[in-house]
Design a protein around this motif. Structure first.
Motif, PDB file in Angstrom:
ATOM      1  N   LEU A  52       0.871  -1.168   0.000  1.00  0.00           N
ATOM      2  CA  LEU A  52       0.000   0.000   0.000  1.00  0.00           C
ATOM      3  C   LEU A  52       0.911   1.221   0.000  1.00  0.00           C
ATOM      4  N   ARG A  53       1.040   1.865  -1.173  1.00  0.00           N
ATOM      5  CA  ARG A  53       1.971   2.974  -1.330  1.00  0.00           C
ATOM      6  C   ARG A  53       1.228   4.275  -1.620  1.00  0.00           C
ATOM      7  N   THR A  54       1.702   5.327  -0.965  1.00  0.00           N
ATOM      8  CA  THR A  54       1.130   6.646  -1.230  1.00  0.00           C
ATOM      9  C   THR A  54       1.638   7.147  -2.579  1.00  0.00           C
ATOM     10  N   LYS A  55       0.791   7.872  -3.287  1.00  0.00           N
ATOM     11  CA  LYS A  55       1.200   8.431  -4.570  1.00  0.00           C
ATOM     12  C   LYS A  55       2.024   9.706  -4.393  1.00  0.00           C
ATOM     13  N   ALA A  56       1.854  10.357  -3.263  1.00  0.00           N
ATOM     14  CA  ALA A  56       2.550  11.632  -3.045  1.00  0.00           C
ATOM     15  C   ALA A  56       4.061  11.449  -2.983  1.00  0.00           C
ATOM     16  N   ASN A  57       4.529  10.409  -2.230  1.00  0.00           N
ATOM     17  CA  ASN A  57       5.972  10.228  -2.077  1.00  0.00           C
ATOM     18  C   ASN A  57       6.431   8.786  -2.206  1.00  0.00           C
ATOM     19  N   GLY A  58       5.497   7.874  -2.553  1.00  0.00           N
ATOM     20  CA  GLY A  58       5.881   6.464  -2.723  1.00  0.00           C
ATOM     21  C   GLY A  58       6.118   5.726  -1.442  1.00  0.00           C
ATOM     22  N   ARG A  59       5.695   6.285  -0.312  1.00  0.00           N
ATOM     23  CA  ARG A  59       5.936   5.652   0.987  1.00  0.00           C
ATOM     24  C   ARG A  59       5.118   4.377   1.115  1.00  0.00           C
TER      25      ARG A  59
END
Length: 206
Positions: free
Chosen positions: A195-202
């Motif tokens: 589950l990765r955020t699109k904002a920073n790839g976290r």
């Protein structure tokens, strides 16, 4: 036993840096909470120190008596070589060590207030560039000779490493779901694997 309320502890770890450009704040180790209480191996620009916060008090809160203690480790971060960092606390004495030798000694008159710990970062997306190994937490303050033994570098002559090729071990995906904030991947067993955020790839799944 947990650290919360402790009047003694020791943190010991090995670290390398691959980060010649100064940054803020790729911390090595932090508590999930800071103010009230908290502790961290704090990295800013080209220096590293240990910081600890006063329990039961919040910063920038009217009526609270927030304060924090600090004891330095390094004023220059050595690149691509193993460095041993250690901090011991036996109320009220806090001592920091680098490669088995004491480098700072300060007074801190409060017990610890800390919950969970996070390795390699703080609250934002900035994270440590390098290696962290052999993290140890003790419920007592180790003596100088014990710290020196932990800092024995005979097996750490080189900080070289090779990245593993894990492409062959990646399991096929059954589904991928995306929205404007994140991407969720499900494998063929029906388990969420990323589950990765699109904002920073976290990556949000540990």
């Amino acid at each position: 036993p947990g650290l919360n309320g402790a009047t003694q502890f020791t943190f010991s770890l090995w670290v390398t840096w691959e980060d010649p450009a100064p940054r803020r704040y790729p911390n090595l180790l932090v508590s999930q909470t800071w103010s009230p209480g908290g502790l961290m191996f704090f990295v800013v620009d080209n220096s590293c120190s240990f910081r600890i916060g006063r329990p039961g008090e919040r910063a920038s809160t009217p009526g609270n008596k927030w304060s924090e203690g600090s004891a330095g480790f390094l004023n220059h971060l050595p690149q691509r070589q193993w460095t041993h960092l250690c901090v011991t606390f036996s109320l009220p004495e806090l001592v920091t060590y680098v490669n088995g030798k004491p480098v700072n000694r300060v007074s801190w008159p409060y017990p610890v207030e800390v919950q969970d710990l996070r390795l390699g970062g703080w609250n934002g997306s900035v994270c440590h560039n390098g290696l962290v190994d052999d993290l140890r937490v003790y419920s007592r303050a180790l003596q100088g000779m014990e710290v020196a033994a932990l800092a024995n570098a005979s097996t750490r002559a080189s900080a070289a490493y090779t990245l593993a090729d894990d492409s062959k071990s990646v399991k096929p995906l059954a589904a991928t779901f995306k929205n404007r904030r994140a991407t969720l991947e499900i494998d063929t067993r029906g388990q969420a694997v990323s589950l990765r955020t699109k904002a920073n790839g976290r990556e949000l799944l540990d």
